[in-house]
Design an enzyme around this catalytic site. Sequence first.
Site, short mmCIF file in Angstrom:
data_model
loop_
_atom_site.label_atom_id
_atom_site.label_comp_id
_atom_site.label_asym_id
_atom_site.label_seq_id
_atom_site.Cartn_x
_atom_site.Cartn_y
_atom_site.Cartn_z
N GLU A 1 96.23 -21.79 -79.86
CA GLU A 1 95.10 -21.60 -80.54
C GLU A 1 94.81 -22.99 -81.22
OE1 GLU A 1 96.39 -18.95 -83.72
OE2 GLU A 1 97.11 -17.30 -82.47
N PRO A 2 94.55 -23.95 -80.47
CA PRO A 2 94.00 -25.30 -80.82
C PRO A 2 92.82 -25.27 -81.48
CG PRO A 2 93.67 -25.17 -78.51
CD PRO A 2 94.23 -23.84 -78.76
N ARG B 1 88.50 -33.61 -97.09
CA ARG B 1 89.92 -33.89 -96.62
C ARG B 1 90.45 -35.30 -97.35
NH1 ARG B 1 91.56 -34.93 -92.04
NH2 ARG B 1 93.22 -33.32 -92.03
N CYS C 1 80.88 -37.05 -110.23
CA CYS C 1 81.69 -37.35 -111.40
C CYS C 1 83.19 -37.18 -111.20
CB CYS C 1 80.83 -37.06 -112.51
SG CYS C 1 79.60 -38.20 -113.01
N GLU C 2 83.86 -37.58 -110.44
CA GLU C 2 85.46 -37.46 -110.45
C GLU C 2 85.96 -38.31 -109.36
OE1 GLU C 2 87.47 -34.10 -108.71
OE2 GLU C 2 85.90 -33.26 -108.89
N TYR D 1 87.60 -29.20 -89.65
CA TYR D 1 87.78 -29.22 -91.09
C TYR D 1 86.84 -30.17 -91.71
CZ TYR D 1 91.59 -26.62 -89.06
OH TYR D 1 92.53 -25.86 -88.00
N1 LLP Z 1 95.90 -20.70 -85.77
C1 LLP Z 1 96.02 -20.25 -87.02
C2 LLP Z 1 96.80 -19.41 -87.29
C3 LLP Z 1 95.87 -21.34 -87.97
O1 LLP Z 1 96.17 -20.93 -89.25
C4 LLP Z 1 95.37 -22.63 -87.57
C5 LLP Z 1 95.13 -23.57 -88.60
C6 LLP Z 1 95.20 -22.92 -86.42
C7 LLP Z 1 95.34 -21.94 -85.48
C8 LLP Z 1 94.60 -24.24 -85.86
O2 LLP Z 1 95.48 -25.29 -86.23
P1 LLP Z 1 95.06 -26.62 -85.60
O3 LLP Z 1 95.04 -26.75 -84.14
O4 LLP Z 1 93.66 -26.85 -86.06
O5 LLP Z 1 95.97 -27.90 -86.39
N2 LLP Z 1 92.27 -27.60 -93.48
C9 LLP Z 1 93.41 -28.25 -92.98
C10 LLP Z 1 93.64 -27.53 -91.64
C11 LLP Z 1 94.34 -26.43 -92.02
C12 LLP Z 1 94.61 -25.47 -90.83
C13 LLP Z 1 95.16 -24.16 -90.92
N3 LLP Z 1 95.30 -23.29 -89.91
C14 LLP Z 1 92.96 -29.88 -92.65
O6 LLP Z 1 91.81 -30.40 -92.69
O7 LLP Z 1 93.65 -30.26 -92.24
#
Ligand code: LLP
Length: 397
Positions: free
Chosen positions: A262-263, A301, A331-332, A360
């Site tokens: 699940e990328p 982020r 303002c923070e 993200y």
């Molecule tokens: N599968 C599941 C069940 C997940 O919860 C996630 C991400 C992914 C796949 C994908 O992961 P990736 O390949 O994108 O690393 N907001 C944070 C990232 C939180 C991701 C949470 N889950 C950021 O901006 O770094």
Amino acid sequence: MENVEIKKLTEKFGTPLYAYSKESIVKEYRSFAHALKGIGGRIHYAVKANANVELLKILKREGCSFDVDSEGEMRAATKAGARGKDIIFTGPGKSSEELAFAIQKGCRYIAVESLQEAALIKKLARTLLKKIDVSIRVNPDIRFKTHAYIATGEKKHKFGVSPQNALRIFEFIKQSKYVRLVGINAHIGCQIENPDTRKLLAARLISIALTLNAKGAAIQYIDLGGGFPYDYRHQKTFDAKKYFEPTARLFKRYPQFTLVIEPGRRIVAGAGILLAKVLYTKENYGNHFTVIDAAMNDLIRPALYGATHRIVPLQATSRPKQLTSVVGPICESADFFANRISLPLMKPGEFLAVLDTGAYGFIMSSNYGLRRKPAEILVDQNKYRLIRKRQTYEQAL
Ligand code: LLP
């Protein structure tokens, strides 16, 4: 970006503005597809990284499937052309309405994260007279080095269930005429750099699947989640084929199992930039600031994770460099993009790009400060088009 001059986009659409390169998304997806070719795995793009339907359509056309975490994400994938079998539904807190929606749609599988959720799925499927396949999300208790907020696979985390509880869940659903266990899944966090950590995860899940299958389950899918590393500092490259080698060798020994990944981040991060205009520059007691028209509501982020995103000016870079903090108008003090970085001197009215913001970025944007969410543009060779309009104040208020 590709063959489009970025400055033209800022003039035409204003700022703040997200722009994405189609070529980059396709290239990243294909490198995963190529890496999994020999073992026949499935790629379910994690929609939460960037849910713009136009980007999902690009991936769908490439043959990509989807991992969704909410009804909203399932609707986005559906809008992009995904059928039930193209979707897996993960997430630790799905509501009854969301589960009913997913059962009606008929996902490839729903990832169960607790005994109570299994009971609800069983009840809903029976009421709706609809068969549904499920996987069990296991918490494999694997620790690796990453930011605490994006680590999800240790005992202390809310995600998944222990192997013992996976067994209980299987015992609980095995008599059901409507619910069938077809997979074991996990997502232990983001930015998993070491290929051996990935292999260790695969080995843990395979071992649990073998135990359950010996007790009568018919598990086919071993789903290793996302978390493929993206180096925001651009010092390390990622070779998907090499990364999967240890995992692929393991899977070759178990031809009864299908690998699922699940990328999210890796597919879209590098495709996106956030464009902003310099409003003012100033010096406070020797500290230099570049105030831009994008804010933490557009890209959270840096504020939330202390994330590093490279910043480049769109104008000639032959001017002398100076240390400056690139900050937004809210303002923070959390409203910053970079602290004390070296940039060529910039003037009000000039533009800069915050790099690697395809994942993200927009999706985590908000209306904080009652600011409108920015527009999104898709670049394809020498063409570009608006794929989301900037919010109006009526929508933001
Ligand atoms: N599968 C599941 C069940 C997940 O919860 C996630 C991400 C992914 C796949 C994908 O992961 P990736 O390949 O994108 O690393 N907001 C944070 C990232 C939180 C991701 C949470 N889950 C950021 O901006 O770094």
